[in-house]
Design a protein around this motif. Sequence first.
Motif, PDB file in Angstrom:
ATOM      1  N   ALA A  12     -14.957   1.143   4.390  1.00  0.00           N
ATOM      2  CA  ALA A  12     -13.885   0.567   4.970  1.00  0.00           C
ATOM      3  C   ALA A  12     -14.161  -1.147   5.059  1.00  0.00           C
ATOM      4  CB  ALA A  12     -13.465   0.973   6.378  1.00  0.00           C
ATOM      5  N   ILE A  13     -13.144  -1.721   4.818  1.00  0.00           N
ATOM      6  CA  ILE A  13     -13.302  -3.514   4.840  1.00  0.00           C
ATOM      7  C   ILE A  13     -12.082  -4.168   5.277  1.00  0.00           C
ATOM      8  CG2 ILE A  13     -15.042  -3.379   2.760  1.00  0.00           C
ATOM      9  CD1 ILE A  13     -12.719  -4.529   0.974  1.00  0.00           C
ATOM     10  N   SER A  14     -12.076  -5.147   5.508  1.00  0.00           N
ATOM     11  CA  SER A  14     -10.773  -5.848   5.578  1.00  0.00           C
ATOM     12  C   SER A  14     -10.832  -7.023   4.484  1.00  0.00           C
ATOM     13  CB  SER A  14     -11.008  -6.729   7.014  1.00  0.00           C
ATOM     14  OG  SER A  14      -9.851  -7.523   7.398  1.00  0.00           O
ATOM     15  N   ILE A  15      -9.499  -7.048   4.073  1.00  0.00           N
ATOM     16  CA  ILE A  15      -9.274  -7.947   2.853  1.00  0.00           C
ATOM     17  C   ILE A  15      -7.774  -8.647   3.244  1.00  0.00           C
ATOM     18  CG2 ILE A  15      -8.440  -6.078   1.511  1.00  0.00           C
ATOM     19  CD1 ILE A  15      -9.422  -7.327  -1.187  1.00  0.00           C
ATOM     20  N   ARG A  16      -7.795  -9.847   2.865  1.00  0.00           N
ATOM     21  CA  ARG A  16      -6.823 -10.468   2.900  1.00  0.00           C
ATOM     22  C   ARG A  16      -5.752 -10.468   1.468  1.00  0.00           C
ATOM     23  NH1 ARG A  16      -6.154 -13.614   7.506  1.00  0.00           N
ATOM     24  NH2 ARG A  16      -7.968 -13.427   8.777  1.00  0.00           N
ATOM     25  N   LEU A  17      -4.838  -9.986   1.425  1.00  0.00           N
ATOM     26  CA  LEU A  17      -4.016  -9.982   0.292  1.00  0.00           C
ATOM     27  C   LEU A  17      -2.299 -10.680   0.596  1.00  0.00           C
ATOM     28  CD1 LEU A  17      -4.493  -6.052  -0.602  1.00  0.00           C
ATOM     29  CD2 LEU A  17      -5.674  -8.095  -1.716  1.00  0.00           C
ATOM     30  N   ASP A  18      -1.891 -11.176  -0.446  1.00  0.00           N
ATOM     31  CA  ASP A  18      -0.558 -11.866  -0.566  1.00  0.00           C
ATOM     32  C   ASP A  18       0.426 -10.757   0.084  1.00  0.00           C
ATOM     33  OD1 ASP A  18      -1.695 -14.194  -1.393  1.00  0.00           O
ATOM     34  OD2 ASP A  18      -1.061 -13.859  -3.567  1.00  0.00           O
ATOM     35  N   GLN A  19       1.439 -11.153   0.826  1.00  0.00           N
ATOM     36  CA  GLN A  19       2.209 -10.274   1.564  1.00  0.00           C
ATOM     37  C   GLN A  19       3.291  -9.683   0.352  1.00  0.00           C
ATOM     38  OE1 GLN A  19       4.564 -12.691   4.140  1.00  0.00           O
ATOM     39  NE2 GLN A  19       3.218 -12.421   5.654  1.00  0.00           N
ATOM     40  N   ASP A  20       3.546 -10.230  -0.721  1.00  0.00           N
ATOM     41  CA  ASP A  20       4.297  -9.567  -1.843  1.00  0.00           C
ATOM     42  C   ASP A  20       3.424  -8.407  -2.419  1.00  0.00           C
ATOM     43  OD1 ASP A  20       2.776 -11.732  -2.879  1.00  0.00           O
ATOM     44  OD2 ASP A  20       4.177 -11.932  -4.598  1.00  0.00           O
ATOM     45  N   VAL A  21       2.087  -8.795  -2.805  1.00  0.00           N
ATOM     46  CA  VAL A  21       1.493  -7.609  -3.164  1.00  0.00           C
ATOM     47  C   VAL A  21       1.445  -6.721  -2.360  1.00  0.00           C
ATOM     48  CG1 VAL A  21      -0.831  -7.251  -4.004  1.00  0.00           C
ATOM     49  CG2 VAL A  21      -0.355  -9.326  -4.405  1.00  0.00           C
ATOM     50  N   ILE A  22       1.231  -6.623  -1.029  1.00  0.00           N
ATOM     51  CA  ILE A  22       1.064  -5.455  -0.165  1.00  0.00           C
ATOM     52  C   ILE A  22       2.429  -4.834  -0.178  1.00  0.00           C
ATOM     53  CG2 ILE A  22       0.788  -4.803   2.198  1.00  0.00           C
ATOM     54  CD1 ILE A  22      -1.012  -7.375   2.506  1.00  0.00           C
ATOM     55  N   ALA A  23       3.639  -5.697  -0.148  1.00  0.00           N
ATOM     56  CA  ALA A  23       4.770  -4.968  -0.173  1.00  0.00           C
ATOM     57  C   ALA A  23       5.019  -4.161  -1.581  1.00  0.00           C
ATOM     58  CB  ALA A  23       6.158  -6.254  -0.218  1.00  0.00           C
ATOM     59  N   PHE A  24       4.869  -4.658  -2.495  1.00  0.00           N
ATOM     60  CA  PHE A  24       4.888  -3.869  -3.817  1.00  0.00           C
ATOM     61  C   PHE A  24       4.143  -2.811  -3.804  1.00  0.00           C
ATOM     62  CE2 PHE A  24       2.878  -2.524  -7.876  1.00  0.00           C
ATOM     63  CZ  PHE A  24       4.193  -2.789  -8.844  1.00  0.00           C
ATOM     64  N   PHE A  25       2.905  -2.706  -3.306  1.00  0.00           N
ATOM     65  CA  PHE A  25       2.272  -1.229  -3.194  1.00  0.00           C
ATOM     66  C   PHE A  25       2.710  -0.383  -2.057  1.00  0.00           C
ATOM     67  CE2 PHE A  25      -0.803  -3.552  -5.821  1.00  0.00           C
ATOM     68  CZ  PHE A  25      -1.185  -2.692  -6.780  1.00  0.00           C
ATOM     69  N   ARG A  26       3.067  -0.976  -1.049  1.00  0.00           N
ATOM     70  CA  ARG A  26       3.676  -0.103  -0.018  1.00  0.00           C
ATOM     71  C   ARG A  26       5.015   0.605  -0.178  1.00  0.00           C
ATOM     72  NH1 ARG A  26       2.325  -3.715   5.520  1.00  0.00           N
ATOM     73  NH2 ARG A  26       0.435  -2.847   5.741  1.00  0.00           N
ATOM     74  N   ALA A  27       5.802  -0.249  -0.977  1.00  0.00           N
ATOM     75  CA  ALA A  27       7.061   0.356  -1.556  1.00  0.00           C
ATOM     76  C   ALA A  27       6.917   1.465  -2.358  1.00  0.00           C
ATOM     77  CB  ALA A  27       7.729  -0.672  -2.475  1.00  0.00           C
ATOM     78  N   SER A  28       5.715   1.519  -3.093  1.00  0.00           N
ATOM     79  CA  SER A  28       5.678   3.024  -3.924  1.00  0.00           C
ATOM     80  C   SER A  28       5.059   4.227  -3.118  1.00  0.00           C
ATOM     81  CB  SER A  28       4.641   2.570  -5.059  1.00  0.00           C
ATOM     82  OG  SER A  28       3.275   2.139  -4.413  1.00  0.00           O
ATOM     83  N   GLY A  29       5.111   4.090  -1.776  1.00  0.00           N
ATOM     84  CA  GLY A  29       4.804   5.150  -1.188  1.00  0.00           C
ATOM     85  C   GLY A  29       3.629   5.351  -0.707  1.00  0.00           C
ATOM     86  N   PRO A  30       3.335   6.594   0.051  1.00  0.00           N
ATOM     87  CA  PRO A  30       2.095   6.536   0.785  1.00  0.00           C
ATOM     88  C   PRO A  30       0.923   6.723  -0.224  1.00  0.00           C
ATOM     89  CG  PRO A  30       3.708   8.561   1.190  1.00  0.00           C
ATOM     90  CD  PRO A  30       4.160   7.823   0.130  1.00  0.00           C
ATOM     91  N   ARG A  31      -0.182   6.521   0.360  1.00  0.00           N
ATOM     92  CA  ARG A  31      -1.663   6.201  -0.449  1.00  0.00           C
ATOM     93  C   ARG A  31      -1.597   5.141  -1.105  1.00  0.00           C
ATOM     94  NH1 ARG A  31      -5.224   9.984  -0.891  1.00  0.00           N
ATOM     95  NH2 ARG A  31      -5.509   9.659  -3.124  1.00  0.00           N
ATOM     96  N   TYR A  32      -0.819   3.831  -0.658  1.00  0.00           N
ATOM     97  CA  TYR A  32      -0.899   2.668  -1.678  1.00  0.00           C
ATOM     98  C   TYR A  32      -2.281   2.079  -1.529  1.00  0.00           C
ATOM     99  CZ  TYR A  32      -0.922  -0.035   2.828  1.00  0.00           C
ATOM    100  OH  TYR A  32      -1.353  -0.381   4.167  1.00  0.00           O
TER     101      TYR A  32
END
Length: 60
Positions: A12-32
């Motif tokens: 487990a780590i903490s990583i900073r990603l662009d909001q649009d990148v996170i939104a893209f993966f989250r939109a694809s459903g669980p286990r993003y």
Amino acid sequence: GARVVTPVAKEAISIRLDQDVIAFFRASGPRYQSRINAVLRSYVEQVAPTGRPARSQRAV
């Protein structure tokens, strides 16, 4: 000929990603987060030197 393979432990780590990148993966459903990991693994396998040790998996 079946073989049980235990997954490699994840860290487990903490990583900073662009909001649009996170939104893209989250939109694809669980286990993003697993999909993000798969994309990063694919990148590593493409750019790593050919002599790199294979991903470790333990057979039981």
